[in-house]
Design a protein around this motif. Sequence first.
Motif, PDB file in Angstrom:
ATOM      1  N   TYR A 212       0.885  -1.160   0.126  1.00 34.87           N
ATOM      2  CA  TYR A 212      -0.136  -0.087  -0.113  1.00 34.87           C
ATOM      3  C   TYR A 212       0.790   1.141   0.061  1.00 34.87           C
ATOM      4  O   TYR A 212       0.482   2.249  -0.067  1.00 34.87           O
ATOM      5  CB  TYR A 212      -0.700  -0.423   1.093  1.00 34.87           C
ATOM      6  CG  TYR A 212      -2.382  -1.546   1.365  1.00 34.87           C
ATOM      7  CD1 TYR A 212      -2.902  -1.320   0.179  1.00 34.87           C
ATOM      8  CD2 TYR A 212      -1.496  -2.086   1.732  1.00 34.87           C
ATOM      9  CE1 TYR A 212      -3.546  -2.219  -0.176  1.00 34.87           C
ATOM     10  CE2 TYR A 212      -3.312  -3.363   1.972  1.00 34.87           C
ATOM     11  CZ  TYR A 212      -3.981  -2.895   1.310  1.00 34.87           C
ATOM     12  OH  TYR A 212      -5.254  -3.719   1.086  1.00 34.87           O
ATOM     13  N   GLY A 213       1.883   0.790   0.280  1.00 32.84           N
ATOM     14  CA  GLY A 213       2.774   2.350  -0.327  1.00 32.84           C
ATOM     15  C   GLY A 213       2.933   3.352   1.331  1.00 32.84           C
ATOM     16  O   GLY A 213       2.085   4.482   1.281  1.00 32.84           O
ATOM     17  N   ALA A 258      -3.256   6.321  12.373  1.00 31.50           N
ATOM     18  CA  ALA A 258      -3.454   5.577  11.854  1.00 31.50           C
ATOM     19  C   ALA A 258      -5.529   5.673  11.593  1.00 31.50           C
ATOM     20  O   ALA A 258      -5.604   5.731  10.522  1.00 31.50           O
ATOM     21  CB  ALA A 258      -3.184   3.540  12.325  1.00 31.50           C
ATOM     22  N   ASP A 259      -5.639   5.885  12.357  1.00 30.59           N
ATOM     23  CA  ASP A 259      -7.167   6.159  12.117  1.00 30.59           C
ATOM     24  C   ASP A 259      -7.869   7.031  11.240  1.00 30.59           C
ATOM     25  O   ASP A 259      -8.535   7.391  10.684  1.00 30.59           O
ATOM     26  CB  ASP A 259      -7.881   6.164  14.207  1.00 30.59           C
ATOM     27  CG  ASP A 259      -7.356   5.321  14.728  1.00 30.59           C
ATOM     28  OD1 ASP A 259      -7.100   4.058  14.192  1.00 30.59           O
ATOM     29  OD2 ASP A 259      -7.955   5.602  15.702  1.00 30.59           O
ATOM     30  N   THR A 268      -7.134   5.993  -5.860  1.00 27.50           N
ATOM     31  CA  THR A 268      -8.015   6.485  -4.984  1.00 27.50           C
ATOM     32  C   THR A 268      -8.137   6.572  -3.690  1.00 27.50           C
ATOM     33  O   THR A 268      -6.968   5.539  -3.519  1.00 27.50           O
ATOM     34  CB  THR A 268      -9.436   4.953  -5.661  1.00 27.50           C
ATOM     35  OG1 THR A 268     -10.090   5.258  -6.228  1.00 27.50           O
ATOM     36  CG2 THR A 268     -10.014   5.681  -4.402  1.00 27.50           C
ATOM     37  N   ALA A 269      -8.455   7.338  -2.942  1.00 28.73           N
ATOM     38  CA  ALA A 269      -7.704   8.004  -2.061  1.00 28.73           C
ATOM     39  C   ALA A 269      -8.691   6.785  -1.299  1.00 28.73           C
ATOM     40  O   ALA A 269     -10.001   6.811  -0.958  1.00 28.73           O
ATOM     41  CB  ALA A 269      -8.003   9.349  -1.113  1.00 28.73           C
ATOM     42  N   VAL A 270      -8.024   6.199  -0.187  1.00 25.72           N
ATOM     43  CA  VAL A 270      -8.988   4.986   0.530  1.00 25.72           C
ATOM     44  C   VAL A 270      -8.443   5.085   2.096  1.00 25.72           C
ATOM     45  O   VAL A 270      -6.736   5.100   2.390  1.00 25.72           O
ATOM     46  CB  VAL A 270      -8.247   3.602   0.146  1.00 25.72           C
ATOM     47  CG1 VAL A 270      -8.719   2.580   0.723  1.00 25.72           C
ATOM     48  CG2 VAL A 270      -8.685   3.512  -1.604  1.00 25.72           C
ATOM     49  N   PRO A 271      -9.115   5.413   3.278  1.00 17.77           N
ATOM     50  CA  PRO A 271      -8.939   5.009   4.180  1.00 17.77           C
ATOM     51  C   PRO A 271      -7.882   3.921   4.380  1.00 17.77           C
ATOM     52  O   PRO A 271      -8.442   3.187   4.593  1.00 17.77           O
ATOM     53  CB  PRO A 271     -10.417   5.572   5.139  1.00 17.77           C
ATOM     54  CG  PRO A 271     -11.035   5.706   4.092  1.00 17.77           C
ATOM     55  CD  PRO A 271     -10.919   5.564   2.506  1.00 17.77           C
ATOM     56  N   VAL A 299       2.699   6.976   7.233  1.00 17.30           N
ATOM     57  CA  VAL A 299       3.602   8.268   6.671  1.00 17.30           C
ATOM     58  C   VAL A 299       3.658   7.824   4.801  1.00 17.30           C
ATOM     59  O   VAL A 299       4.189   6.198   4.444  1.00 17.30           O
ATOM     60  CB  VAL A 299       5.469   9.048   7.057  1.00 17.30           C
ATOM     61  CG1 VAL A 299       5.844   9.440   5.666  1.00 17.30           C
ATOM     62  CG2 VAL A 299       5.429   8.850   8.097  1.00 17.30           C
ATOM     63  N   PRO A 300       2.734   8.130   4.129  1.00 17.79           N
ATOM     64  CA  PRO A 300       3.056   7.378   2.408  1.00 17.79           C
ATOM     65  C   PRO A 300       3.678   7.361   1.975  1.00 17.79           C
ATOM     66  O   PRO A 300       4.845   9.021   2.052  1.00 17.79           O
ATOM     67  CB  PRO A 300       1.685   8.320   2.119  1.00 17.79           C
ATOM     68  CG  PRO A 300       1.082   9.798   3.009  1.00 17.79           C
ATOM     69  CD  PRO A 300       2.106   9.109   4.831  1.00 17.79           C
TER      70      PRO A 300
END
Length: 345
Positions: A212-213, A258-259, A268-271, A299-300
């Motif tokens: 997921y990066g 994380a929350d 796509t932005a995904v929680p 951290v992305p």
Amino acid sequence: MPLEQRLEDIIENDPTMLGSDVMIIGRQVVTAYGSRIDLLAVDIDGGLHILELKRDRTPRDVVAQVLDYGSWAQTLSDDAVREIYLRYCGTTDTRGFDEAFATHFGTESAPDALNTSHSLTVVAGEMDDATERLVNYLATGYNVPINVMFFDYYEDDGRSYLARTWMLDRNTSAATGTTATSARRQPQWNGQDWYVNFGEEPSRNWDDARKYGFVSAGGGKWYSRSLRQVPIGGKVFAYIPKVGYVGLGEVIGEAQPADEATLTVDGTAVPFRSLELLAEYRHTPTQPVPDEDYREWIVPVRWHKTVTRDSAFRKPGLFANQNSACNLRNQFTIGEVTNFLDQPS
């Protein structure tokens, strides 16, 4: 036995004779002033040890000489120390020092900075009163990091023995001196390269980070604070403790709990919490401390290249640190990890 003629060979072949763990990095090292240091060594903290044999010189000459060597040694940069070792080994492979250091001391890597301290040792087969007075005056009166080690030679039933004695108690004398330029000798950081310690626990899993990066840390402010300092655009060298380097990437978003975090998956932005994760990324202390932040911070990262745990890159001399993140200055590590991860899969 002409002891002082042989001591240099004996110490070079077995530096444990000195009573401390050091690695010899040079013999008859030529200084900028044209003189030669008998033996030069480094300890596990990166401090330099100058060893000078008294031979037949007068007390004034040998003490003045070793002090002169100290004044020169304190100016040596990290690269200069490594070059001395390369000349000593007769090689041009710049990786040689870091690998030899890690192998000798059993560490993950060499220290970030070398020559942050130095010690001066006069090695003698016997001691005279004048030398003792001079050394004692400098060490105890002015905290000069100088001492004398002298050896006695014995033979018994065909066997030879060397007995070692320090002139000054090493626990009370000035054992090492911090160099005046040690702070300036810290390797320059390019402001971009970051070491990230991805400690796998039940709370996190490297397979998630690859897929997921992201990189993450948490369980307390001490763990998350350093990771949260990595800026957007920072270059991340991901390391799993006791496993090796597993990823190279670029930070593309700010750290978030994380929350609250979101990651971009297939555009796509995904929680973060809605992802299919192999670990929980939560921390539940048995005795929580008030006002402590136990959250996992995400951290992305856009990965340039990652590998599995089984393919992790690990070798003597590579930098490793217990912090979740820190500046990566070690050029040996940067070069080796980059070359490894740039190779075709």
